[in-house]
Design a protein around this motif. Structure first.
Motif, PDB file in Angstrom:
ATOM      1  N   ARG A   1      -6.041  99.407 -99.729  1.00 52.98           N
ATOM      2  CA  ARG A   1      -5.109 100.332 -99.060  1.00 52.98           C
ATOM      3  C   ARG A   1      -3.666  99.981 -99.387  1.00 52.98           C
ATOM      4  O   ARG A   1      -2.827 100.866 -99.569  1.00 52.98           O
ATOM      5  CB  ARG A   1      -5.336 100.339 -97.552  1.00 52.98           C
ATOM      6  N   MET A   2      -3.359  98.686 -99.487  1.00 54.13           N
ATOM      7  CA  MET A   2      -2.007  98.259 -99.852  1.00 54.13           C
ATOM      8  C   MET A   2      -1.672  98.716-101.268  1.00 54.13           C
ATOM      9  O   MET A   2      -0.568  99.193-101.537  1.00 54.13           O
ATOM     10  CB  MET A   2      -1.883  96.732 -99.749  1.00 54.13           C
TER      11      MET A   2
ATOM     12  N   SER B   1       1.262 101.422-102.402  1.00 54.96           N
ATOM     13  CA  SER B   1       2.377 101.051-103.277  1.00 54.96           C
ATOM     14  C   SER B   1       2.455 101.964-104.503  1.00 54.96           C
ATOM     15  O   SER B   1       3.395 101.878-105.281  1.00 54.96           O
ATOM     16  CB  SER B   1       2.253  99.595-103.725  1.00 54.96           C
ATOM     17  N   GLY B   2       1.444 102.828-104.666  1.00 57.26           N
ATOM     18  CA  GLY B   2       1.453 103.773-105.773  1.00 57.26           C
ATOM     19  C   GLY B   2       0.985 103.203-107.092  1.00 57.26           C
ATOM     20  O   GLY B   2       1.144 103.818-108.119  1.00 57.26           O
ATOM     21  N   GLU B   3       0.420 102.034-107.069  1.00 56.99           N
ATOM     22  CA  GLU B   3      -0.070 101.417-108.320  1.00 56.99           C
ATOM     23  C   GLU B   3      -1.475 101.829-108.627  1.00 56.99           C
ATOM     24  O   GLU B   3      -2.250 102.189-107.824  1.00 56.99           O
ATOM     25  CB  GLU B   3       0.018  99.892-108.205  1.00 56.99           C
TER      26      GLU B   3
END
Length: 90
Positions: free
Chosen positions: A83-84, A88-90
């Protein structure tokens, strides 16, 4: 050595109920149902402060969740990290 385990030695230097805006990043809050050190009930009181949190209270373990529930702990950590990463869009 036992004196260091007094609750007042672990108090926040601020009132956690008066902290600013809710924390909007993915979060994971774990508690052991049989935790006699930190308990688990107080964590739920902050549910509104962590709108993207996964809250889990695990039966059959105390304060040391990772060794008591290794596979479940690992799964929850992997989910949080996923989820992190998405956040972060990575």
């Amino acid at each position: 050595a036992l004196e260091s385990w007094r609750p007042e030695n672990y108090a926040f230097s601020f009132n956690p109920d008066e902290v600013g805006a809710p924390f909007s990043a993915p979060s994971l809050i774990l508690g052991g149902r049989q935790d006699t050190i930190a308990g688990y009930r107080d964590a739920w009181m902050s549910v509104e402060r962590f709108p993207r949190a996964t809250f889990a209270v695990l039966d059959g373990c105390g304060h040391f969740i990772a060794p008591a529930k290794r596979d479940l702990f690992r799964s929850l950590i992997i989910d949080w990290l996923d989820r992190m990463e998405l956040d972060s869009g990575e």
